[in-house]
Design an enzyme around this catalytic site. Structure first.
Site, PDB file in Angstrom:
ATOM      1  N   THR A  71       0.875  -1.123  -0.138  1.00 18.00           N
ATOM      2  CA  THR A  71       0.154   0.053  -0.108  1.00 18.00           C
ATOM      3  C   THR A  71       0.998   1.338  -0.005  1.00 18.00           C
ATOM      4  O   THR A  71       0.709   2.047  -0.646  1.00 18.00           O
ATOM      5  CB  THR A  71      -0.926   0.007   1.247  1.00 18.00           C
ATOM      6  OG1 THR A  71      -2.015  -0.980   0.912  1.00 18.00           O
ATOM      7  CG2 THR A  71      -1.585   1.435   1.372  1.00 18.00           C
ATOM      8  N   SER A 198       5.058  -6.874  -1.572  1.00 19.68           N
ATOM      9  CA  SER A 198       4.416  -7.079  -0.310  1.00 19.68           C
ATOM     10  C   SER A 198       4.994  -8.261   0.572  1.00 19.68           C
ATOM     11  O   SER A 198       5.244  -9.239  -0.039  1.00 19.68           O
ATOM     12  CB  SER A 198       2.973  -7.175  -0.215  1.00 19.68           C
ATOM     13  OG  SER A 198       2.133  -7.573   1.091  1.00 19.68           O
ATOM     14  N   THR A 238      13.630   4.728  10.245  1.00 19.92           N
ATOM     15  CA  THR A 238      14.564   3.658  10.402  1.00 19.92           C
ATOM     16  C   THR A 238      13.970   2.632   9.874  1.00 19.92           C
ATOM     17  O   THR A 238      12.884   2.277  10.026  1.00 19.92           O
ATOM     18  CB  THR A 238      14.653   3.462  12.053  1.00 19.92           C
ATOM     19  OG1 THR A 238      15.150   4.821  12.823  1.00 19.92           O
ATOM     20  CG2 THR A 238      15.533   2.340  12.471  1.00 19.92           C
ATOM     21  N   CYS A 324      -9.359  -5.808   1.688  1.00 19.44           N
ATOM     22  CA  CYS A 324      -9.542  -4.586   2.204  1.00 19.44           C
ATOM     23  C   CYS A 324     -11.014  -3.681   2.089  1.00 19.44           C
ATOM     24  O   CYS A 324     -11.047  -2.809   2.555  1.00 19.44           O
ATOM     25  CB  CYS A 324      -8.600  -3.698   1.303  1.00 19.44           C
ATOM     26  SG  CYS A 324      -7.091  -4.650   1.020  1.00 19.44           S
TER      27      CYS A 324
END
Length: 400
Positions: A71, A198, A238, A324
């Site tokens: 995403t 992903s 990070t 989703c």
């Protein structure tokens, strides 16, 4: 088993967890700290993971940017390219069946003054290449087309799209979350300029992904996040070393097992579809039969409410659309785009078959599915009318 793994709930591969554990316990340094050995250890692990991701797609490790998932990668690619080139180029091309985060990114850009062409798809779920060619405008900056659709499993002609875009000097982005590690992908052969990846779709950890950004010809992005300038300044923050290591390990395992996994998943998929269709009439398979990834199967069971069937099969992890959008009671926009009637769209179920799905799980699901479809149809007045030879489309329904 109490809860079957037949679907999109992808478990983490134990080999991936093994690779991550040392970086969750012993090696806890910040990979961006250059002044001590703890940081160097983490940085070396992160760079090794970057190489593993790059190797899976035929890229250079310097072209891999770690993100929180596909995403974020999709948002970065689409908004990043559009905004960087906005002084000269204000047009984007995508398809109506993209993942929601791609469509929403495009809608967001429309509010900023960009123009977006949403290409329709044919009844089989594939785009028409002639329509794509006709959609280009002098100021088109980006084409975004997903490789494998997350709801119906169809595989778009990515090589052809890459050729068309390269000939016009327009950047080509693909959301490959459902394709990476499952089918061979090579960013150079396919002329892909940006690719979203992903972690959890390839049996890696959730919460991590990557964006491939081509260096030659160079793709420039405007970053979404401001900060310390990590990840070549494109994605500050990070990098979580354990998650990056897990993504790298998942990519390496996928590369080694892709051929075996594909063959096995194809056999299980054929077993599932053949058994269901031989026992139950009026079942439609959504999407092209040939150009597809076999592990994603979308079936419509006419005269059965999909949600009722899902509830009856609650010990199997299935869904009626993408995870989703499954909270919505609207029929899937992907099924609507391929011209599925609303009643059939409401009766569709998505089955996912993966590396850890067993033959027993497939057979159990098939048996339960057949049993409950027959039971629900017996309760349906529509099914009774169809059995009596009544054409439901000819009926004028009135509300009282």
């Amino acid at each position: 088993p109490s809860f079957l793994r037949l679907v999109v709930c992808v478990p983490q591969d134990p080999r991936v967890l093994d690779s991550m554990l040392p970086y969750l316990t012993a090696y806890y340094g910040n990979p961006h700290s250059r002044t001590h050995a703890y940081g160097w250890e983490s940085e070396a692990a992160m760079e090794n993971a970057r190489r593993q991701v790059a190797d899976l797609i035929g890229a250079d490790s310097r072209e891999i940017i770690f993100t929180s998932g596909a995403t974020e990668s999709n948002n970065m690619a689409i908004k990043g390219v559009a905004r960087f080139y906005k002084s000269r180029k204000k047009h984007i091309i995508t398809t109506q069946t993209e993942h929601k985060c791609v469509l929403d990114s495009c809608r967001s850009l429309e509010t900023e003054g960009f123009r977006v062409t949403y290409l329709p798809v044919k009844k089989n779920g594939l785009i028409d290449l002639k329509e794509l060619e006709a959609a280009f405008q002098p100021d088109t900056s980006l084409v975004s087309v997903m490789t494998v659709n997350n709801e119906i499993g169809v595989k778009q002609p990515i090589c052809d799209i890459g050729e068309i875009c390269r000939a016009r000097k327009v950047f080509f982005h693909t959301d490959a979350a459902q394709a990476i590690g499952k089918i061979p992908m090579d960013v150079n052969n396919m002329k892909i300029d940006l690719m979203s990846i992903s972690g959890h779709k390839i049996y890696g950890p959730k919460g991590v992904g990557a964006l491939y950004v081509r260096r030659r010809p160079r793709v420039r992005l405007e970053p979404l996040q401001s900060g310390g300038g990590q990840e070549r300044g494109l994605r500050s923050g990070t990098v979580p070393t354990p998650l990056a290591v897990g993504l790298g390990a998942a990519c390496e395992v996928a590369q080694q097992e892709m051929e075996y996994d594909h063959k096995r998943i194809l056999q299980l998929a054929e077993r599932l579809v053949t058994k269901i269709m031989s026992e139950v009439p009026d079942v439609v398979m959504n999407g092209d039969r040939e150009h597809r990834y076999p592990g994603c199967i979308n079936l419509s069971f006419a005269y059965v409410e999909g949600e009722s069937l899902l509830m009856a099969l609650k010990d199997v992890a299935l869904s009626s659309g993408s995870a989703c959008t499954s909270a919505s009671l609207e029929p899937s926009y992907v099924l609507r785009a391929i011209g599925t009637d609303e009643d059939l769209a409401h009766s569709s179920i998505r089955f996912g078959i993966g590396r850890f799905t067993t033959e027993e799980e497939v057979d159990y699901t098939v048996q339960k599915c057949i049993q409950h479809v027959k039971r629900l149809r017996e309760m349906s007045p529509l099914w009774e009318m169809v059995q009596d030879g009544i054409d439901l489309k000819s009926i004028k329904w009135t509300q009282h």
